[in-house]
Design a protein around this motif. Structure first.
Motif, PDB file in Angstrom:
ATOM      1  N   UNK A 148       0.821  -1.215   0.000  1.00 51.28           N
ATOM      2  CA  UNK A 148       0.000   0.000   0.000  1.00 51.28           C
ATOM      3  C   UNK A 148       0.854   1.265   0.000  1.00 51.28           C
ATOM      4  N   UNK A 149       1.922   1.253  -0.768  1.00 49.42           N
ATOM      5  CA  UNK A 149       2.786   2.423  -0.905  1.00 49.42           C
ATOM      6  C   UNK A 149       3.788   2.617   0.218  1.00 49.42           C
ATOM      7  N   UNK A 150       3.763   1.762   1.217  1.00 51.12           N
ATOM      8  CA  UNK A 150       4.698   1.868   2.341  1.00 51.12           C
ATOM      9  C   UNK A 150       5.807   0.834   2.167  1.00 51.12           C
ATOM     10  N   UNK A 151       7.051   1.298   2.148  1.00 55.72           N
ATOM     11  CA  UNK A 151       8.179   0.378   2.008  1.00 55.72           C
ATOM     12  C   UNK A 151       8.358  -0.391   3.309  1.00 55.72           C
ATOM     13  N   UNK A 152       8.342  -1.727   3.191  1.00 56.69           N
ATOM     14  CA  UNK A 152       8.523  -2.566   4.378  1.00 56.69           C
ATOM     15  C   UNK A 152       9.884  -3.247   4.394  1.00 56.69           C
ATOM     16  N   UNK A 153      10.583  -3.229   3.248  1.00 60.02           N
ATOM     17  CA  UNK A 153      11.950  -3.761   3.203  1.00 60.02           C
ATOM     18  C   UNK A 153      12.691  -3.114   2.055  1.00 60.02           C
ATOM     19  N   UNK A 154      13.966  -2.794   2.283  1.00 63.69           N
ATOM     20  CA  UNK A 154      14.821  -2.243   1.239  1.00 63.69           C
ATOM     21  C   UNK A 154      16.215  -2.858   1.334  1.00 63.69           C
ATOM     22  N   UNK A 155      16.611  -3.549   0.273  1.00 60.50           N
ATOM     23  CA  UNK A 155      17.963  -4.106   0.223  1.00 60.50           C
ATOM     24  C   UNK A 155      19.005  -2.992   0.205  1.00 60.50           C
ATOM     25  N   UNK A 156      18.657  -1.878  -0.421  1.00 59.54           N
ATOM     26  CA  UNK A 156      19.595  -0.752  -0.493  1.00 59.54           C
ATOM     27  C   UNK A 156      19.897  -0.202   0.903  1.00 59.54           C
ATOM     28  N   UNK A 157      18.904  -0.225   1.794  1.00 54.99           N
ATOM     29  CA  UNK A 157      19.102   0.269   3.159  1.00 54.99           C
ATOM     30  C   UNK A 157      19.800  -0.754   4.054  1.00 54.99           C
ATOM     31  N   UNK A 158      19.504  -2.041   3.842  1.00 60.30           N
ATOM     32  CA  UNK A 158      20.030  -3.076   4.739  1.00 60.30           C
ATOM     33  C   UNK A 158      21.257  -3.789   4.192  1.00 60.30           C
ATOM     34  N   UNK A 159      21.506  -3.626   2.881  1.00 53.91           N
ATOM     35  CA  UNK A 159      22.629  -4.274   2.203  1.00 53.91           C
ATOM     36  C   UNK A 159      22.537  -5.800   2.259  1.00 53.91           C
ATOM     37  N   UNK A 160      21.278  -6.312   2.217  1.00 57.03           N
ATOM     38  CA  UNK A 160      21.054  -7.761   2.235  1.00 57.03           C
ATOM     39  C   UNK A 160      19.648  -8.042   1.727  1.00 57.03           C
ATOM     40  N   UNK A 161      19.399  -9.303   1.393  1.00 56.11           N
ATOM     41  CA  UNK A 161      18.062  -9.749   1.051  1.00 56.11           C
ATOM     42  C   UNK A 161      17.377 -10.247   2.323  1.00 56.11           C
ATOM     43  N   UNK A 162      16.043 -10.159   2.397  1.00 59.87           N
ATOM     44  CA  UNK A 162      15.353 -10.689   3.573  1.00 59.87           C
ATOM     45  C   UNK A 162      15.247 -12.206   3.487  1.00 59.87           C
ATOM     46  N   UNK A 163      15.259 -12.858   4.620  1.00 62.55           N
ATOM     47  CA  UNK A 163      14.989 -14.289   4.654  1.00 62.55           C
ATOM     48  C   UNK A 163      13.497 -14.523   4.485  1.00 62.55           C
ATOM     49  N   UNK A 164      13.111 -15.744   4.162  1.00 61.83           N
ATOM     50  CA  UNK A 164      11.701 -16.053   3.960  1.00 61.83           C
ATOM     51  C   UNK A 164      10.852 -15.739   5.191  1.00 61.83           C
ATOM     52  N   UNK A 165      11.319 -16.132   6.377  1.00 68.95           N
ATOM     53  CA  UNK A 165      10.553 -15.886   7.597  1.00 68.95           C
ATOM     54  C   UNK A 165      10.450 -14.397   7.899  1.00 68.95           C
ATOM     55  N   UNK A 166      11.527 -13.666   7.644  1.00 65.42           N
ATOM     56  CA  UNK A 166      11.502 -12.225   7.859  1.00 65.42           C
ATOM     57  C   UNK A 166      10.502 -11.565   6.923  1.00 65.42           C
ATOM     58  N   UNK A 167      10.536 -11.951   5.654  1.00 67.90           N
ATOM     59  CA  UNK A 167       9.611 -11.374   4.687  1.00 67.90           C
ATOM     60  C   UNK A 167       8.168 -11.745   5.042  1.00 67.90           C
ATOM     61  N   UNK A 168       7.934 -12.970   5.478  1.00 67.45           N
ATOM     62  CA  UNK A 168       6.613 -13.397   5.921  1.00 67.45           C
ATOM     63  C   UNK A 168       6.122 -12.503   7.060  1.00 67.45           C
ATOM     64  N   UNK A 169       6.966 -12.272   8.035  1.00 72.54           N
ATOM     65  CA  UNK A 169       6.595 -11.444   9.188  1.00 72.54           C
ATOM     66  C   UNK A 169       6.298 -10.014   8.757  1.00 72.54           C
ATOM     67  N   UNK A 170       7.143  -9.440   7.899  1.00 67.09           N
ATOM     68  CA  UNK A 170       6.954  -8.060   7.459  1.00 67.09           C
ATOM     69  C   UNK A 170       5.653  -7.878   6.679  1.00 67.09           C
ATOM     70  N   UNK A 171       5.358  -8.826   5.789  1.00 68.99           N
ATOM     71  CA  UNK A 171       4.110  -8.750   5.020  1.00 68.99           C
ATOM     72  C   UNK A 171       2.919  -8.909   5.959  1.00 68.99           C
ATOM     73  N   UNK A 172       2.971  -9.866   6.861  1.00 66.89           N
ATOM     74  CA  UNK A 172       1.869 -10.084   7.814  1.00 66.89           C
ATOM     75  C   UNK A 172       1.611  -8.827   8.638  1.00 66.89           C
TER      76      UNK A 172
END
Length: 64
Positions: free
Chosen positions: A30-54
């Motif tokens: 909904x237009x809100x960034x919940x993860x940025x590789x550019x900010x964290x310098x890494x990809x999210x893990x599956x569980x992390x991405x699941x939690x962030x989307x939830x």
């Protein structure tokens, strides 16, 4: 990615993947960034991405 979003399919009217170059990987809900590789310098893990989307859609994680 589809497997990660499947538990939340009732929360989304659409999902858009935008190809890019330069290592950009951002996830927005909904237009809100919940993860940025550019900010964290890494990809999210599956569980992390699941939690962030939830959290973003106000649902429980697929893990329960």
């Amino acid at each position: 990615m589809a497997a990660i979003l499947k538990p939340y399919q009732d929360y989304f009217a659409s999902v858009t993947l935008k190809p890019s170059s330069g290592g950009l990987f951002e996830v927005t809900v909904d237009g809100k960034r919940i993860f940025s590789k550019m900010e964290t310098d890494r990809f999210p893990g599956d569980q992390e991405l699941d939690r962030l989307v939830a959290e973003a859609v106000g649902a429980e994680t697929a893990e329960g």
